[in-house]
Scaffold this active site. Structure first.
Site, PDB file in Angstrom:
ATOM      1  N   ASP A  12      -2.442   1.352 -49.002  1.00  0.00           N
ATOM      2  CA  ASP A  12      -3.237   0.135 -49.236  1.00  0.00           C
ATOM      3  C   ASP A  12      -3.137  -0.165 -50.732  1.00  0.00           C
ATOM      4  O   ASP A  12      -2.653   0.654 -51.510  1.00  0.00           O
ATOM      5  CB  ASP A  12      -4.708   0.371 -48.826  1.00  0.00           C
ATOM      6  CG  ASP A  12      -5.597  -0.842 -49.096  1.00  0.00           C
ATOM      7  OD1 ASP A  12      -5.172  -1.981 -48.793  1.00  0.00           O
ATOM      8  OD2 ASP A  12      -6.705  -0.680 -49.639  1.00  0.00           O
ATOM      9  N   SER A  13      -3.657  -1.313 -51.119  1.00  0.00           N
ATOM     10  CA  SER A  13      -3.673  -1.665 -52.538  1.00  0.00           C
ATOM     11  C   SER A  13      -4.712  -0.850 -53.312  1.00  0.00           C
ATOM     12  O   SER A  13      -4.671  -0.835 -54.544  1.00  0.00           O
ATOM     13  CB  SER A  13      -4.002  -3.148 -52.687  1.00  0.00           C
ATOM     14  OG  SER A  13      -5.257  -3.413 -52.090  1.00  0.00           O
ATOM     15  N   GLY A  45      -4.216  -9.453 -52.145  1.00  0.00           N
ATOM     16  CA  GLY A  45      -4.641 -10.617 -51.367  1.00  0.00           C
ATOM     17  C   GLY A  45      -4.436 -11.954 -52.036  1.00  0.00           C
ATOM     18  O   GLY A  45      -4.368 -12.982 -51.366  1.00  0.00           O
ATOM     19  N   CYS A  75      -3.810  -1.923 -44.619  1.00  0.00           N
ATOM     20  CA  CYS A  75      -4.084  -3.106 -45.423  1.00  0.00           C
ATOM     21  C   CYS A  75      -3.736  -4.321 -44.572  1.00  0.00           C
ATOM     22  O   CYS A  75      -2.616  -4.414 -44.057  1.00  0.00           O
ATOM     23  CB  CYS A  75      -3.213  -3.076 -46.676  1.00  0.00           C
ATOM     24  SG  CYS A  75      -3.289  -4.577 -47.664  1.00  0.00           S
ATOM     25  N   ASN A  76      -4.686  -5.212 -44.418  1.00  0.00           N
ATOM     26  CA  ASN A  76      -4.438  -6.409 -43.607  1.00  0.00           C
ATOM     27  C   ASN A  76      -3.424  -7.331 -44.265  1.00  0.00           C
ATOM     28  O   ASN A  76      -2.570  -7.913 -43.595  1.00  0.00           O
ATOM     29  CB  ASN A  76      -5.742  -7.166 -43.390  1.00  0.00           C
ATOM     30  CG  ASN A  76      -6.661  -6.426 -42.447  1.00  0.00           C
ATOM     31  OD1 ASN A  76      -6.650  -6.676 -41.251  1.00  0.00           O
ATOM     32  ND2 ASN A  76      -7.453  -5.511 -42.961  1.00  0.00           N
ATOM     33  N   GLU A 152     -14.029  -2.510 -55.329  1.00  0.00           N
ATOM     34  CA  GLU A 152     -13.335  -1.609 -56.262  1.00  0.00           C
ATOM     35  C   GLU A 152     -14.216  -1.288 -57.473  1.00  0.00           C
ATOM     36  O   GLU A 152     -14.114  -0.216 -58.054  1.00  0.00           O
ATOM     37  CB  GLU A 152     -12.005  -2.227 -56.720  1.00  0.00           C
ATOM     38  CG  GLU A 152     -10.945  -2.310 -55.634  1.00  0.00           C
ATOM     39  CD  GLU A 152     -10.235  -0.978 -55.343  1.00  0.00           C
ATOM     40  OE1 GLU A 152     -10.150  -0.118 -56.233  1.00  0.00           O
ATOM     41  OE2 GLU A 152      -9.769  -0.809 -54.186  1.00  0.00           O
ATOM     42  N   CYS A 183     -10.188  -7.140 -43.747  1.00  0.00           N
ATOM     43  CA  CYS A 183      -9.692  -6.532 -44.980  1.00  0.00           C
ATOM     44  C   CYS A 183     -10.284  -5.140 -44.981  1.00  0.00           C
ATOM     45  O   CYS A 183     -11.480  -4.974 -44.711  1.00  0.00           O
ATOM     46  CB  CYS A 183     -10.155  -7.318 -46.204  1.00  0.00           C
ATOM     47  SG  CYS A 183      -9.781  -6.481 -47.768  1.00  0.00           S
ATOM     48  N   HIS A 185     -11.097  -3.244 -47.239  1.00  0.00           N
ATOM     49  CA  HIS A 185     -12.159  -3.023 -48.224  1.00  0.00           C
ATOM     50  C   HIS A 185     -13.543  -3.404 -47.680  1.00  0.00           C
ATOM     51  O   HIS A 185     -14.552  -2.919 -48.171  1.00  0.00           O
ATOM     52  CB  HIS A 185     -11.913  -3.861 -49.484  1.00  0.00           C
ATOM     53  CG  HIS A 185     -10.907  -3.267 -50.428  1.00  0.00           C
ATOM     54  ND1 HIS A 185      -9.557  -3.251 -50.162  1.00  0.00           N
ATOM     55  CD2 HIS A 185     -11.058  -2.675 -51.636  1.00  0.00           C
ATOM     56  CE1 HIS A 185      -8.924  -2.678 -51.171  1.00  0.00           C
ATOM     57  NE2 HIS A 185      -9.813  -2.322 -52.081  1.00  0.00           N
TER      58      HIS A 185
HETATM   59  N1  DGL Z   1      -7.494  -3.894 -48.448  1.00  0.00           N
HETATM   60  C1  DGL Z   1      -6.505  -4.875 -48.361  1.00  0.00           C
HETATM   61  C2  DGL Z   1      -6.545  -5.688 -47.100  1.00  0.00           C
HETATM   62  O1  DGL Z   1      -6.913  -5.132 -46.090  1.00  0.00           O
HETATM   63  C3  DGL Z   1      -6.060  -5.602 -49.578  1.00  0.00           C
HETATM   64  C4  DGL Z   1      -7.040  -6.091 -50.541  1.00  0.00           C
HETATM   65  C5  DGL Z   1      -6.354  -6.682 -51.771  1.00  0.00           C
HETATM   66  O2  DGL Z   1      -5.632  -5.951 -52.439  1.00  0.00           O
HETATM   67  O3  DGL Z   1      -6.510  -7.880 -52.022  1.00  0.00           O
HETATM   68  O4  DGL Z   1      -6.200  -6.839 -47.059  1.00  0.00           O
END
Ligand code: DGL
Length: 276
Positions: A12-13, A45, A75-76, A152, A183, A185
């Site tokens: 993931d990011s 994102g 990660c979506n 974060e 997402c 997160h």
């Molecule tokens: N957690 C990630 C997602 O599911 C990415 C969030 C991001 O880096 O913008 O989309």
């Protein structure tokens, strides 16, 4: 051919994918996991999807080079940007989080009005909306670019998060009954969102459904580990390790050890260091 003794690679990011990693390690307690948190390049994102696809290919290649027997894109945004291209590119099975999230929402909805909260990239891709609409439900979708930095930064249970949540939810349909946290997160914001929405809306987090799907498909592909010892989790982090450790621990999502991962160039896929 994939090797059933290798770790499962997850990326993931940032810390968001830890919500999926935690569910995976519970569903597959004897497996080892290698997780990449690409915090040096977060957020995904708000970046062009072609760029995110490049990041995803680089990280998946790296995990395969480290012996991963399968990859979970936790990660979506990266799932929307890079699947099924990743599945064609790499020689081990790869799963994303979108299909399990859609399936869980369709199982949860009572009135057929489903909302989707995600990053700009995920919402613009319409990956969720198109699948849900094909299944015959009404869809409301909202990009929430402020949520990832809030998580974060470790302030997901504060008034800042509550204000932002109310802002993003202000134009939701009155008859919304199910809301997908599209997402990885966003599960960190579940209490804040539940409070803003009230009890009539069911929140759907794809972590558990993704883990259940991966566990059952790994078994049918012959990739289940034969060992009975507890699995080991190792995190490789491209950004600041102390911040990653702090946020992951504060969320209660961090298990295992953490090491730095230095990408020599943003797109090059050349690595200094790596797993022991
Ligand atoms: N957690 C990630 C997602 O599911 C990415 C969030 C991001 O880096 O913008 O989309």
């Amino acid at each position: 051919m994939p090797n059933a003794t290798g770790p499962i690679g997850v990326f993931d990011s940032g810390v968001g994918g830890l919500s999926v990693l935690r569910a995976l390690s519970r569903a597959l307690p004897h497996d080892d996991f290698l997780y990449i948190g690409d915090t040096a390049r977060i957020p995904y994102g708000s970046k062009p999807m072609a760029m995110v696809r490049g990041f995803a290919e680089e990280l998946a290649d790296l995990l395969v080079a480290y012996g991963a027997k399968a990859i979970v894109v936790a990660c979506n945004t990266a799932s929307a940007a890079a699947l099924p291209a990743l599945a064609e590119r790499i020689r081990v099975p790869v799963w994303g989080v979108i299909e399990p999230g859609v399936a869980a929402a369709l199982a949860a909805t009572r009135g057929g009005v489903v909302g989707v909260l995600g990053t700009l990239g995920t919402i613009r891709s319409a990956a969720y909306q198109s699948r849900l609409e094909r299944a015959g439900v009404a869809v409301w979708a909202r990009a929430c670019p402020l949520f990832v930095p809030i998580v974060e930064e470790g302030v997901s249970d504060t008034e800042i998060a509550a204000l932002v949540a109310r802002h993003y939810l202000r134009d939701r349909p009155r008859d919304l009954d199910t809301l997908i946290l599209a997402c990885t997160h966003y599960p960190a914001l579940v209490d804040t969102l539940a409070e803003a929405l009230g009890p009539a809306v069911t929140l759907v987090d794809s972590a558990e459904t993704t883990a259940a799907a991966v566990a059952s498909e790994m078994a049918s592909l012959g990739l289940a580990t034969a060992t009975r010892r507890a699995g080991h989790v190792r995190h490789l982090v491209t950004g600041d390790i102390a911040v990653y450790r702090h946020t992951g621990t504060a969320l209660g999502w961090l298990e295992g050890d953490v090491a730095p991962l230095t990408l020599a160039a943003p797109r090059a896929g050349v690595v200094v260091g790596g797993p022991r």
